[in-house]
Design an enzyme around this catalytic site. Structure first.
Site, short mmCIF file in Angstrom:
data_model
loop_
_atom_site.label_atom_id
_atom_site.label_comp_id
_atom_site.label_asym_id
_atom_site.label_seq_id
_atom_site.Cartn_x
_atom_site.Cartn_y
_atom_site.Cartn_z
N ASP A 177 90.87 37.79 146.84
CA ASP A 177 90.55 39.30 146.66
C ASP A 177 89.06 39.52 147.20
OD1 ASP A 177 92.20 40.08 143.41
OD2 ASP A 177 92.32 40.67 145.50
N ASP A 213 84.80 42.15 154.26
CA ASP A 213 84.88 43.18 155.18
C ASP A 213 84.21 44.66 154.85
OD1 ASP A 213 85.74 42.94 157.77
OD2 ASP A 213 87.87 42.49 157.37
N GLU A 243 82.83 50.12 162.81
CA GLU A 243 84.37 49.61 163.26
C GLU A 243 85.39 49.81 161.93
OE1 GLU A 243 85.71 45.60 164.62
OE2 GLU A 243 86.43 46.16 162.73
N GLU A 244 84.93 49.83 160.77
CA GLU A 244 85.88 50.09 159.74
C GLU A 244 85.94 51.47 159.33
OE1 GLU A 244 87.51 47.68 157.84
OE2 GLU A 244 86.61 46.18 159.31
N ASP A 289 79.87 46.83 163.84
CA ASP A 289 81.00 46.00 163.52
C ASP A 289 80.25 45.10 162.49
OD1 ASP A 289 83.09 44.17 163.09
OD2 ASP A 289 83.19 43.46 165.11
N LEU A 332 81.92 43.14 160.25
CA LEU A 332 82.28 41.71 159.98
C LEU A 332 83.45 41.37 161.15
CD1 LEU A 332 81.36 40.04 157.31
CD2 LEU A 332 83.86 39.73 157.19
N ASP A 333 82.60 40.62 161.88
CA ASP A 333 83.45 40.31 163.14
C ASP A 333 84.16 38.91 163.01
OD1 ASP A 333 84.50 40.30 165.94
OD2 ASP A 333 82.76 38.55 166.28
N GLU A 363 82.16 46.01 169.98
CA GLU A 363 81.85 44.65 170.12
C GLU A 363 81.56 44.53 171.93
OE1 GLU A 363 86.01 44.50 169.04
OE2 GLU A 363 85.51 43.09 167.42
P1 AHG Z 1 87.28 41.93 163.94
O1 AHG Z 1 87.53 40.74 162.93
O2 AHG Z 1 86.01 42.57 163.94
O3 AHG Z 1 88.52 42.74 163.91
O4 AHG Z 1 87.22 41.22 165.59
C1 AHG Z 1 88.05 40.18 165.89
C2 AHG Z 1 87.96 40.10 167.16
C3 AHG Z 1 87.17 39.24 167.80
O5 AHG Z 1 86.21 38.77 166.97
C4 AHG Z 1 87.95 38.16 168.60
O6 AHG Z 1 87.12 37.73 169.63
C5 AHG Z 1 89.25 38.49 168.56
O7 AHG Z 1 89.43 39.88 167.65
C6 AHG Z 1 90.32 37.59 168.51
O8 AHG Z 1 91.57 38.21 168.71
P2 AHG Z 1 92.99 37.26 168.86
O9 AHG Z 1 93.12 36.74 167.45
O10 AHG Z 1 93.84 38.20 169.50
O11 AHG Z 1 92.69 36.14 169.56
MN MN Z 2 84.88 42.45 165.64
MN MN Z 3 85.19 43.82 162.27
#
Ligand code: AHG
Ligand code: MN
Ligand code: MN
Length: 336
Positions: free
Chosen positions: A66, A72, A95-96, A117, A119-120, A281
């Site tokens: 949870d 995020d 982004e959210e 963004d 939480l990336d 990003e």
């Molecule tokens: P987020 O967690 O902000 O949605 O971003 C995820 C992004 C980035 O951080 C990463 O390079 C890419 O998605 C990975 O994507 P795949 O799983 O398709 O490789």
């Molecule tokens: Mn991201």
């Molecule tokens: Mn993100």
């Protein structure tokens, strides 16, 4: 032990940078200060989530599931709330969120725009693997009151600052305001980011390529050719390259910045415009990498020259050391 003469907190560094501009009003500095606070608040929660995962009794796993899902949103809300009341922003986009974030009326007529963004790399949270936060700052283009989309949808070369926070084995704040790229490592015992990597320069050539190669069969043949090239054996040109891919852009770019090489998320049959988001990003990372002496392109032009038309638009990206990006560009344009 001697105290390091290089002891420099992030806040002191930001102030010293500001002093180089006699006309500066301190507003921009205050935006950056607020971001450092947001970074510490997010870090505090992120590191606890990791701990819950490591200890993981059944009950904790349920709860952590949870919590982790909420991380995020927690990061999003923490950054939003910390940045709301500086009075120096006129618009924010995350982004959210779908559109622009609604700002409190009394505090929405500042000079700057914040795009982030929160939480990336969210898919890595559950596994206690490096995640991050990315931010991008523009100066508003409208003249007063609440900002609007025009203030946000500016090409990346107009950014006045960009940075990321990497929650890795240690937490770092890496940023640029157009005067080089500087990295600060959080000393958790005193709660301060201390200068650890001044004026980061990306090596002109590296040994690593970074990509989700599971998508190979979805790529354009020209691009497949480039990836095949990287894997060929040729001692003289230092091939094969080694593959590194975390799946957190912040982590992958941070490594690329320090060790050199190339990070890519191309267009594919599933994502004809690529997957990564220009505003949240690609723009901030491209500004940082260019400031460090590298390159970032979408295959046709600099990422920073793309005129955005929507907040969540995606773009293919090829970013990193000059040598690798330039060769990749040749393959994409079939000039090799
Ligand atoms: P987020 O967690 O902000 O949605 O971003 C995820 C992004 C980035 O951080 C990463 O390079 C890419 O998605 C990975 O994507 P795949 O799983 O398709 O490789
Ligand atoms: Mn991201
Ligand atoms: Mn993100």
């Amino acid at each position: 032990m001697l105290i390091s003469t290089k002891f420099m907190t992030l806040e002191r560094f930001i102030r010293q940078q500001e002093e180089k501009f006699p006309q500066a009003t301190g507003e921009f500095t205050n935006v950056l200060f607020a971001l450092t606070l947001a970074a510490k608040l997010v870090w505090r929660e992120v590191s606890k989530a990791g701990l819950v995962n490591i200890l993981g009794t059944t009950e904790q796993i349920n709860v952590s599931g949870d919590i982790l899902k909420k991380l995020d949103l927690f990061a999003d809300e923490t950054i939003r709330r910390t940045m709301f009341y500086t009075g120096h922003l006129c618009a924010m986009a995350s982004e959210e969120s779908n559109g622009l974030i609604e700002m409190p009326t009394k505090y929405n007529s500042g000079k700057y725009v914040l795009i982030y963004d929160p939480l990336d790399g969210s898919s890595n949270i559950d596994a206690n693997i490096t995640i991050g936060t990315i931010f991008s700052i523009f100066k508003r283009v409208t003249s007063f009151g609440q900002g609007n989309l025009d203030d946000c949808l500016q090409p990346g070369y107009k950014q006045v600052a960009a940075g990321y926070i990497i929650y890795g084995t240690s937490t770092m704040f890496v940023y640029t305001t157009g005067q080089g790229v500087h990295g600060f490592t959080l000393d958790p015992s005193v709660g301060e980011f201390l200068l650890s990597n001044e004026n980061i320069k990306i090596p002109p050539k590296g040994k690593f390529y970074s990509i989700n190669e599971g998508n190979y069969n979805l790529w354009d043949p020209k691009f497949q050719k480039y990836i095949n090239y990287l894997k060929e054996i040729d001692k003289q040109s230092g091939r094969p390259y080694s593959l590194r891919y975390i799946g957190t852009m912040v982590g992958d770019i941070h490594r690329t910045l320090l060790y050199g090489g190339i990070f890519m998320y191309p267009a594919d049959k599933k994502n004809p415009n690529g997957k990564l988001r220009l505003m949240y990003e690609c723009n901030p990372m491209s500004y940082i990498v260019e400031q460090a002496g590298g390159r970032a392109i979408n295959g046709e032009k600099r990422i920073l020259e793309i005129q955005p038309d929507s907040l969540h638009q995606q773009t293919p990206i090829f970013i990193g050391s000059t040598e690798e990006v330039t060769l990749c560009e040749k393959f994409l344009k079939e000039e090799n």
